[in-house]
Write an enzyme that holds these catalytic residues in place. Structure first.
Site, PDB file in Angstrom:
ATOM      1  N   ASP A 215      13.626 -15.890   1.391  1.00  0.00           N
ATOM      2  CA  ASP A 215      13.652 -16.649   2.640  1.00  0.00           C
ATOM      3  C   ASP A 215      13.274 -18.105   2.334  1.00  0.00           C
ATOM      4  O   ASP A 215      12.834 -18.441   1.228  1.00  0.00           O
ATOM      5  CB  ASP A 215      12.699 -16.009   3.671  1.00  0.00           C
ATOM      6  CG  ASP A 215      13.055 -16.402   5.099  1.00  0.00           C
ATOM      7  OD1 ASP A 215      12.680 -15.676   6.033  1.00  0.00           O
ATOM      8  OD2 ASP A 215      13.739 -17.434   5.276  1.00  0.00           O
TER       9      ASP A 215
ATOM     10  N   GLU B  69      10.623 -17.857  15.653  1.00  0.00           N
ATOM     11  CA  GLU B  69       9.667 -17.460  14.616  1.00  0.00           C
ATOM     12  C   GLU B  69       8.237 -17.523  15.131  1.00  0.00           C
ATOM     13  O   GLU B  69       7.979 -17.259  16.315  1.00  0.00           O
ATOM     14  CB  GLU B  69       9.909 -18.313  13.361  1.00  0.00           C
ATOM     15  CG  GLU B  69      11.343 -18.135  12.836  1.00  0.00           C
ATOM     16  CD  GLU B  69      11.558 -18.721  11.466  1.00  0.00           C
ATOM     17  OE1 GLU B  69      12.609 -19.335  11.255  1.00  0.00           O
ATOM     18  OE2 GLU B  69      10.681 -18.543  10.591  1.00  0.00           O
TER      19      GLU B  69
HETATM   20  C1  GLC Z   1      14.026 -18.986   8.449  1.00  0.00           C
HETATM   21  C2  GLC Z   1      14.039 -17.514   8.783  1.00  0.00           C
HETATM   22  C3  GLC Z   1      15.254 -16.785   8.292  1.00  0.00           C
HETATM   23  C4  GLC Z   1      16.440 -17.736   8.226  1.00  0.00           C
HETATM   24  C5  GLC Z   1      16.138 -18.804   7.200  1.00  0.00           C
HETATM   25  C6  GLC Z   1      17.247 -19.849   7.114  1.00  0.00           C
HETATM   26  O1  GLC Z   1      12.735 -19.405   8.127  1.00  0.00           O
HETATM   27  O2  GLC Z   1      12.893 -16.752   8.435  1.00  0.00           O
HETATM   28  O3  GLC Z   1      15.489 -15.698   9.198  1.00  0.00           O
HETATM   29  O4  GLC Z   1      17.606 -17.020   7.860  1.00  0.00           O
HETATM   30  O5  GLC Z   1      14.893 -19.454   7.437  1.00  0.00           O
HETATM   31  O6  GLC Z   1      17.349 -20.565   8.314  1.00  0.00           O
END
Ligand code: GLC
Length: 593
Positions: free
Chosen positions: A282, A475
């Site tokens: 991530d 988030e």
């Molecule tokens: C974010 C998320 C993830 C996402 C990634 C790219 O922090 O946790 O779900 O796909 O970054 O945007």
């Protein structure tokens, strides 16, 4: 380049020609604002992403297509001409793109509990992505949220493992269509492995733009057997549905950060489940493995089984650090080779070497009426009637209706987070139909609207509709200790109450909320975060369609009742998971608690 050979043969042959620099570049995923096309090619970068809100200027389908193509053309001009994979978060439609169809967030799809519809929604999403040149979706989220105080609850389909597994697999089939080789498909990403929705309240050590998180990126404090029982089945179903990419969770187990957990990523996912695709970290997640020590974090993360690293910005530091690790022997050469082979296999399987870009000239697919119609159906099926009385619903035409509440007339609020920008925002952020517009189209002069419920003195009507809403978040920013609705929204109820015979409250939220004064309404509809097509709400409120939605999350009495694992359905609950009524008050699932 011999398409007659197998994916394995082609990946192996190409791998054998790659230098260490080319291999490490292939493992890098860089955010488009951090690197231009020429530099991306110079460093042999394997993937580019748009983070939340990572749209080009102007934010049009053509500008998106041109942006993706610029990176792709540069990649094809490198020594080996390995195409890039461009990824985005299209988690309720192609949601970074202005004018795209914004479908109900996953919580609403969970309320429909309709796999065929989930597949249709994701197929339409893939079509809109392809029209912008993008063939990789960082979705679906297959979390099984166990505490709705988590800010990502709305990204989940629900708290029941089997329902999430079914709906997640359906979405993957929708995104990947008849098979990844067709250029009108998108590669799905089952995320976030594993236990993203099982963290304990207060266990997070991460923070975001507004301060510390409470649950997001926290710790699953359950034993491994419980962790796997709750959260592994959706990955088994995702793999059975053809998923080739899995994204790792920021969260931790009692053994430490999942981003550094070889047992979970390699032994369980790749070994026990036989996952043959590639594992993506991530956004900066690998950096958290050994706080303050980037090289140790990278070594542990890559050795744990991460194949592609969402760096996402400092590509020089990433490449030099991994190269040092390989040369020092702390990162095995065969681990690098395995990671690159897995990535190449997916790119070959997707036909990227034959067709590096989807067909151009499909900008009209973005926000197409046919897709908006699917979204409208999903909105209607997602609405959950929590309470009604007498024959109040459906609202028959000819009756005067007062409508109030900011959420009744705000596309940004009804869409929620991950819409145009990462956090989403209030206001007219994209094209769509608000509840106000939808009702006005049907009721004409019988509808009066005032955002604050401040109607002219003496105004009376048979029916009032007040919309109360959570404001957009994404988030950990959405982690909540109160589950409260905005006071200003709830205050509008008291203003409208004396003006009408019957009062309907429509809640727009990413999760169950503490109802408080809302409970006094004659009818309560949970609309979740419907996206751009609020006409679906009018369809059920006015009786063109029946209420069929059921809540995919237990409705807690109080915030402290939110943690659900191990609890009986009505333990600390107002409504059990699966509860819902139709407009005649017939139960669509278990009775209220
Ligand atoms: C974010 C998320 C993830 C996402 C990634 C790219 O922090 O946790 O779900 O796909 O970054 O945007």
């Amino acid at each position: 380049m011999d398409a007659g050979k197998s994916v394995d043969e082609r990946a192996g042959a190409l791998l054998g020609q790659m230098t260490l620099d080319e291999k490490i570049g292939e493992m890098a995923q860089i955010e488009k604002n951090a690197i231009d096309a020429r530099t991306s090619a110079a460093f042999n970068v394997g993937s580019i992403l748009s983070g939340g809100g990572g749209y080009p200027d102007p934010n049009t389908p053509q500008a998106w297509y041109d942006m993706v193509k610029s990176y792709q053309d540069a990649a094809l001009g490198t020594r080996l001409g390995i195409p890039i994979l461009y990824g985005v978060d299209a988690v309720h439609g192609h949601n970074n793109v202005a004018g795209a169809t914004m479908f109900p967030q996953n919580v609403g799809i969970g309320a429909t509990n309709d796999p065929a519809l989930a597949q249709q929604v994701c197929a339409a999403t893939a079509a809109e992505m392809n029209a912008t040149g993008v063939r990789w979706d960082f979705g679906p989220v297959v979390a099984v949220p166990q505490d709705i105080r988590w800010g990502r609850t709305f990204e989940g389909y629900g708290e029941r493992t089997d329902q999430v597994a079914t709906l997640g697999a359906a979405c993957i089939k929708g995104l990947q269509g008849s098979g990844l080789g067709a250029d009108d498909t998108s590669a799905a990403t089952a995320k976030h492995f594993i236990g993203d929705g099982g963290t304990a309240f207060g266990s997070s050590t991460s923070s975001g733009p507004n301060g510390p998180y409470l649950l997001d990126q926290g710790v699953d404090q359950v034993d491994e057997a419980t962790l796997l029982k709750l959260f592994l089945p959706p990955y088994r179903s995702a793999i059975d549905a053809g998923a080739r990419i899995v994204m790792v969770s920021y969260s931790s187990t009692t053994a430490g950060k999942v981003h550094g957990d070889r047992h979970l990523i390699t032994d369980i996912l790749k070994g026990q489940l036989g996952f043959i695709g590639f594992v993506l970290s991530d956004w900066g997640g690998v950096d958290q493995v050994v706080p303050g020590n980037y090289s140790a974090s990278l070594e542990q993360g890559i050795n744990a089984g991460i194949d592609m690293v969402m760096v996402p910005t400092d590509y020089v530091r990433f490449i030099t650090t991994v190269k040092s690790g390989v040369q020092a022997g702390t990162i095995e050469q065969e681990r690098i080779d395995d990671a690159v082979r897995r990535i190449l296999r997916v790119k070959f399987e997707m036909g990227l070497f034959e067709k590096p870009m989807p067909a151009a000239g499909k900008a009209s697919d973005v926000g197409a009426d046919a897709h908006r119609a699917i979204a409208r159906t999903a909105v209607a099926q997602s609405a959950v009637l929590l309470k009604t009385s007498g024959n109040l619903l459906p609202i028959t035409s000819g009756r005067k209706v007062l409508l109030a509440g900011q959420g009744a007339d705000d596309i940004g609020i009804q869409s929620g987070g991950w819409t145009i920008t990462w956090q989403g925002s209030e206001g007219e952020i994209t094209r769509g139909t608000t509840l106000r517009a939808a009702l006005a189209a049907r009721l004409g002069g019988n509808l009066a609207f005032d955002r604050n419920g401040a109607f002219p003195t003496g105004t009376k009507a048979e029916v009032g509709i007040v919309v109360v809403a959570e404001r957009p978040y994404a988030e950990g920013v959405g982690d909540s200790s109160t589950l409260q609705l905005p006071d200003n929204d709830v205050a509008v109820i008291a203003k409208v109450r004396p003006l009408v015979k019957s009062l309907v409250v429509v809640v727009m939220s990413g999760r169950p909320v503490i109802l408080g004064d809302v409970a006094s309404a004659d009818a309560i509809v949970e609309a979740w975060l419907p996206g751009t097509e609020a006409s679906g709400l009018t369809d059920v409120l006015l009786g063109d369609k029946p209420f069929v939605g059921t809540t995919p999350y237990t409705w807690p009495k109080a915030p402290a009742d939110a943690p659900r694992s191990g609890k009986a359905p009505c333990d600390g609950a107002v409504y059990p998971v699966g509860y819902g009524l139709d407009s005649t008050s017939k139960l669509l699932g278990p009775p209220a608690c």
